[in-house]
Motif scaffolding. Structure first.
Motif, PDB file in Angstrom:
ATOM      1  N   LEU A  10     -24.377 -28.017   3.837  1.00 56.57           N
ATOM      2  CA  LEU A  10     -25.457 -27.605   4.739  1.00 56.57           C
ATOM      3  C   LEU A  10     -26.707 -28.465   4.555  1.00 56.57           C
ATOM      4  O   LEU A  10     -27.356 -28.844   5.532  1.00 56.57           O
ATOM      5  N   VAL A  11     -27.013 -28.800   3.312  1.00 60.43           N
ATOM      6  CA  VAL A  11     -28.172 -29.664   3.044  1.00 60.43           C
ATOM      7  C   VAL A  11     -27.945 -31.046   3.658  1.00 60.43           C
ATOM      8  O   VAL A  11     -28.858 -31.618   4.273  1.00 60.43           O
ATOM      9  N   CYS A  12     -26.744 -31.581   3.515  1.00 63.12           N
ATOM     10  CA  CYS A  12     -26.444 -32.891   4.116  1.00 63.12           C
ATOM     11  C   CYS A  12     -26.558 -32.824   5.640  1.00 63.12           C
ATOM     12  O   CYS A  12     -27.095 -33.744   6.262  1.00 63.12           O
ATOM     13  N   ALA A  13     -26.067 -31.750   6.235  1.00 68.17           N
ATOM     14  CA  ALA A  13     -26.148 -31.609   7.697  1.00 68.17           C
ATOM     15  C   ALA A  13     -27.599 -31.639   8.163  1.00 68.17           C
ATOM     16  O   ALA A  13     -27.953 -32.391   9.082  1.00 68.17           O
ATOM     17  N   VAL A  14     -28.436 -30.838   7.530  1.00 68.92           N
ATOM     18  CA  VAL A  14     -29.847 -30.795   7.904  1.00 68.92           C
ATOM     19  C   VAL A  14     -30.505 -32.145   7.639  1.00 68.92           C
ATOM     20  O   VAL A  14     -31.273 -32.654   8.462  1.00 68.92           O
ATOM     21  N   GLY A  15     -30.195 -32.734   6.514  1.00 71.62           N
ATOM     22  CA  GLY A  15     -30.791 -34.025   6.168  1.00 71.62           C
ATOM     23  C   GLY A  15     -30.407 -35.136   7.116  1.00 71.62           C
ATOM     24  O   GLY A  15     -31.229 -36.006   7.431  1.00 71.62           O
ATOM     25  N   ALA A  51     -29.941 -38.402   2.891  1.00 75.61           N
ATOM     26  CA  ALA A  51     -28.806 -37.557   3.271  1.00 75.61           C
ATOM     27  C   ALA A  51     -27.548 -38.392   3.514  1.00 75.61           C
ATOM     28  O   ALA A  51     -26.437 -37.930   3.244  1.00 75.61           O
ATOM     29  N   GLY A  52     -27.715 -39.615   3.992  1.00 82.99           N
ATOM     30  CA  GLY A  52     -26.557 -40.490   4.163  1.00 82.99           C
ATOM     31  C   GLY A  52     -25.898 -40.812   2.832  1.00 82.99           C
ATOM     32  O   GLY A  52     -24.666 -40.727   2.697  1.00 82.99           O
ATOM     33  N   TYR A  53     -26.706 -41.159   1.862  1.00 77.96           N
ATOM     34  CA  TYR A  53     -26.158 -41.422   0.516  1.00 77.96           C
ATOM     35  C   TYR A  53     -25.564 -40.148  -0.090  1.00 77.96           C
ATOM     36  O   TYR A  53     -24.491 -40.167  -0.703  1.00 77.96           O
ATOM     37  N   ALA A  54     -26.271 -39.029   0.072  1.00 77.52           N
ATOM     38  CA  ALA A  54     -25.759 -37.757  -0.460  1.00 77.52           C
ATOM     39  C   ALA A  54     -24.451 -37.370   0.225  1.00 77.52           C
ATOM     40  O   ALA A  54     -23.520 -36.877  -0.425  1.00 77.52           O
TER      41      ALA A  54
END
Length: 134
Positions: free
Chosen positions: A58-63, A73-76
Motif C-alpha cells: 500500500l505504501v508503494c502504491a501511494v508513493g 517508491a520506485g526503488y522500494a
C-alpha cells in the motif's frame, strides 16, 4: 496532489502495478491467512510478515502515484518485488503439488496463474527501477 493525475502520469504497466498493490495489500491485511502458507518456515512470525508486506504494498502504491515520492517508491517497489519473489515461487510450487494430488480445471488455472506470476515479476522490477531513475 491529485491521485488521479498522478496515476495518469504513470506508464500503463505501472498503473497496473499500483492497482495490484492496492488489491493485494488490502487482501494481505483483511485475509492474512491466505498468504501465511507462502512464508518460508525458517522465518518467524508469518502473520506479522504478511501484514508488513501488505502495508509495504500500500505504501508503494501511494508513493508511486505521488510525483514527490515516486523515485523512492520506485526503488522500494523493486525491492519489494524481489523480496516477495520466494513467496511467489512457493505459491507456484504449492499449486503444482495440488494439481498432482488431484487435478481439476480450477486447480490447473490457478497453477497457470501462479507460474505466470514468477517471470512477470522481472518486467515489473525493471519498470519500477525505470520510474525511480526518471
Amino acid at each position: 496532489m491529485n491521485p488521479v493525475t498522478g496515476l495518469r502520469e504513470l506508464p500503463p504497466l505501472m498503473r497496473g502495478l499500483v492497482g495490484a498493490y492496492v488489491v493485494s495489500g488490502v487482501t494481505h491485511l483483511v485475509r492474512p491467512q491466505v498468504f501465511e502458507p507462502t512464508i518460508p518456515p525458517q522465518l518467524p512470525k508469518a502473520r506479522e510478515l504478511v501484514y508488513l508486506s501488505g502495508v509495504a504494498e500500500l505504501v508503494c502504491a501511494v508513493g508511486l502515484v505521488n510525483p514527490a515520492t515516486r523515485r523512492a517508491a520506485g526503488y522500494a517497489s523493486a525491492a519489494l518485488l524481489v523480496a516477495v519473489l520466494p513467496a511467489n515461487v512457493e505459491m507456484a510450487r504449492q499449486a503444482q503439488a495440488s494439481v498432482r494430488r488431484r487435478s481439476t480445471p480450477g486447480k490447473q488455472a490457478r497453477l497457470a496463474g501462479m507460474l505466470a506470476r514468477v517471470p512477470a515479476q522481472w518486467p515489473l522490477i525493471k519498470a519500477s527501477l525505470d520510474i525511480a531513475r526518471r
